[in-house]
Design an enzyme around this catalytic site. Structure first.
Site, mmCIF file in Angstrom:
data_model
loop_
_atom_site.group_PDB
_atom_site.id
_atom_site.type_symbol
_atom_site.label_atom_id
_atom_site.label_comp_id
_atom_site.label_asym_id
_atom_site.label_seq_id
_atom_site.Cartn_x
_atom_site.Cartn_y
_atom_site.Cartn_z
ATOM 1 N N ALA A 231 -63.422 12.301 -15.168
ATOM 2 C CA ALA A 231 -63.086 13.069 -16.079
ATOM 3 C C ALA A 231 -63.281 14.304 -15.918
ATOM 4 O O ALA A 231 -62.451 15.138 -17.181
ATOM 5 C CB ALA A 231 -64.013 12.404 -17.559
ATOM 6 N N ALA A 232 -63.221 14.786 -15.031
ATOM 7 C CA ALA A 232 -63.560 16.083 -14.496
ATOM 8 C C ALA A 232 -62.122 17.136 -14.755
ATOM 9 O O ALA A 232 -62.138 17.979 -16.211
ATOM 10 C CB ALA A 232 -64.580 17.195 -13.855
ATOM 11 N N GLY A 233 -61.593 16.190 -14.104
ATOM 12 C CA GLY A 233 -59.989 16.958 -13.834
ATOM 13 C C GLY A 233 -59.266 17.189 -16.090
ATOM 14 O O GLY A 233 -58.539 17.534 -16.035
ATOM 15 N N ASP A 234 -59.937 14.855 -16.457
ATOM 16 C CA ASP A 234 -59.036 15.242 -17.121
ATOM 17 C C ASP A 234 -59.226 16.910 -18.822
ATOM 18 O O ASP A 234 -58.778 16.857 -19.065
ATOM 19 C CB ASP A 234 -59.724 13.557 -18.225
ATOM 20 C CG ASP A 234 -59.366 12.592 -16.901
ATOM 21 O OD1 ASP A 234 -57.794 13.034 -16.504
ATOM 22 O OD2 ASP A 234 -59.766 12.009 -17.577
HETATM 23 P P1 ADP Z 1 -60.897 15.463 -11.151
HETATM 24 O O1 ADP Z 1 -61.643 14.489 -11.827
HETATM 25 O O2 ADP Z 1 -59.457 14.963 -11.737
HETATM 26 O O3 ADP Z 1 -60.894 14.909 -9.183
HETATM 27 P P2 ADP Z 1 -61.574 17.751 -10.335
HETATM 28 O O4 ADP Z 1 -62.592 17.132 -8.736
HETATM 29 O O5 ADP Z 1 -60.585 18.295 -8.965
HETATM 30 O O6 ADP Z 1 -60.591 16.981 -10.786
HETATM 31 O O7 ADP Z 1 -62.632 18.486 -10.970
HETATM 32 C C1 ADP Z 1 -61.613 19.629 -11.909
HETATM 33 C C2 ADP Z 1 -62.178 20.737 -12.390
HETATM 34 O O8 ADP Z 1 -63.435 20.762 -13.079
HETATM 35 C C3 ADP Z 1 -62.148 21.599 -10.976
HETATM 36 O O9 ADP Z 1 -61.074 22.329 -10.933
HETATM 37 C C4 ADP Z 1 -63.483 22.443 -12.042
HETATM 38 O O10 ADP Z 1 -62.917 23.790 -12.256
HETATM 39 C C5 ADP Z 1 -64.250 21.573 -11.979
HETATM 40 N N1 ADP Z 1 -65.590 20.858 -10.952
HETATM 41 C C6 ADP Z 1 -65.912 19.689 -10.785
HETATM 42 N N2 ADP Z 1 -66.876 19.751 -9.924
HETATM 43 C C7 ADP Z 1 -66.947 20.481 -10.084
HETATM 44 C C8 ADP Z 1 -68.473 21.311 -9.200
HETATM 45 N N3 ADP Z 1 -68.694 20.297 -8.289
HETATM 46 N N4 ADP Z 1 -68.636 22.698 -9.546
HETATM 47 C C9 ADP Z 1 -68.477 23.515 -10.469
HETATM 48 N N5 ADP Z 1 -67.208 22.940 -10.863
HETATM 49 C C10 ADP Z 1 -65.945 21.825 -11.110
#
Ligand code: ADP
Length: 308
Positions: free
Chosen positions: A251-254
């Site tokens: 859910a980081a992306g959401d």
């Molecule tokens: P998804 O969850 O859709 O795969 P991401 O992995 O690109 O998307 O994560 C979305 C956002 O969350 C990133 O653009 C960044 O801002 C933050 N993020 C994700 N992983 C990390 C990490 N390991 N360290 C710091 N920020 C992160």
């Protein structure tokens, strides 16, 4: 006054199991960890995150006529989301996602769409009677429903925000017509453009490729631990990530795109909104689960001000 965001998207129950590694075919592995049933689905995650970041949220979704559906609607109500446009579908089960979470934070997900696959154009049209200021959608519902959300937003003259979560290569992007912010992660960027955004040149090539297909004001590529990349049709910026202890990236992306949408509607400033979203996305990786990992607005502000 808080902006009113209509989120059109999926609601799931996530069945999450932690595992030291992914078993080989035929192998039975004792997890030794924990399991949990938690709320999730890209629409639900986005709705809850946008509300947590300070927006008023109208959520258009579907759940089954079952205990999971009841539980989801109760949760959305508890979080202060307008649930009048969530339909209870008597013929379908509530969506389910089986999430296998490895020790290093990598996840693998198998999703069962259920009631989400029945979200219709008229469901979305009905939700426009709540007078939203903006629409946020993702690709975890039928392509026609995404296109309907886009058409209605464009007809009403309100900005459309698209999180490219669960994008398929054959989605007719052209039909979205006009998008305020289009936000795919690395894998979705590659699926939609054939270009892996693994360096700055490829980020630019992929962004241009998206802008050639649809009228996008800002492309914001989510680059995981590399932060994010913003392209406005002319200039580009790589926005640095925040350094956090990653537990689970689900859910980081959401959370990122919901925070980006909310902050952009509040300020109109794409670069500071992208930084805000980087902080929200980073915080989402520090907790286990989908909805459970949505940070508070205060936590995001503290991270931005370097208060831990
Ligand atoms: P998804 O969850 O859709 O795969 P991401 O992995 O690109 O998307 O994560 C979305 C956002 O969350 C990133 O653009 C960044 O801002 C933050 N993020 C994700 N992983 C990390 C990490 N390991 N360290 C710091 N920020 C992160």
């Amino acid at each position: 006054m808080a902006k009113r965001i209509l989120v059109a998207g999926s609601s799931n129950i996530d069945f999450m199991l932690t595992t030291p590694y992914i078993p080989a075919p035929g192998e039975t592995l004792l997890s030794g960890g924990k399991y949990a049933f938690t709320p999730g689905g890209k629409g639900a995650n986005s709705a809850i995150a946008a509300k947590a970041m300070g927006a008023d949220v109208i959520f258009c979704s579907r759940v089954g006529d079952d205990a999971y559906g009841d539980r989801l609607i109760s949760l959305f109500n508890e979080r202060g989301i307008d649930t009048r446009y969530i339909k209870v579908d008597r013929l379908e089960q509530t969506g389910l996602a089986v999430v296998m979470l490895e020790k290093n934070g990598t996840n693998r997900i198998i999703a069962f769409s259920g009631a989400n696959s029945k979200i219709s154009d008229s469901d979305i049209e009905g939700a426009f009677s709540a007078y939203p200021d903006a629409v946020l959608t993702q690709f975890e519902i039928r392509p026609d429903a995404v296109i309907a959300a886009a058409r209605l937003a464009n007809d009403e003259g309100i900005p459309l925000f698209v999180d490219a979560g669960s994008a398929k290569a054959d989605f007719p992007l052209e039909k979205l017509e006009r998008v305020e912010i289009f936000s795919p992660n690395e894998a979705e960027t590659e699926i939609l453009t054939g270009i892996r955004p693994d360096n700055l040149e490829n980020c630019l090539r992929a962004s241009i490729s998206l802008c050639n297909r649809v009228d996008i004001k800002y492309v914001v590529l989510k680059l995981g631990e590399r932060g994010c990349y913003v392209y406005d049709g002319k200039y580009c910026d790589l926005i640095s990530p925040f350094d956090v202890n990653v537990v689970d990236t689900t859910a980081a992306g959401d959370v990122f795109t919901a925070a980006l949408t909310t902050e952009y509607l509040r300020t109109g400033d794409i670069l500071s909104s992208a930084k805000f979203a980087n902080a929200a996305g980073a915080l989402a990786t520090t907790k286990l689960g989908a909805v459970n990992s949505v940070p508070t607005l205060e936590e995001v502000k503290n991270l931005l001000e370097n208060k831990f």
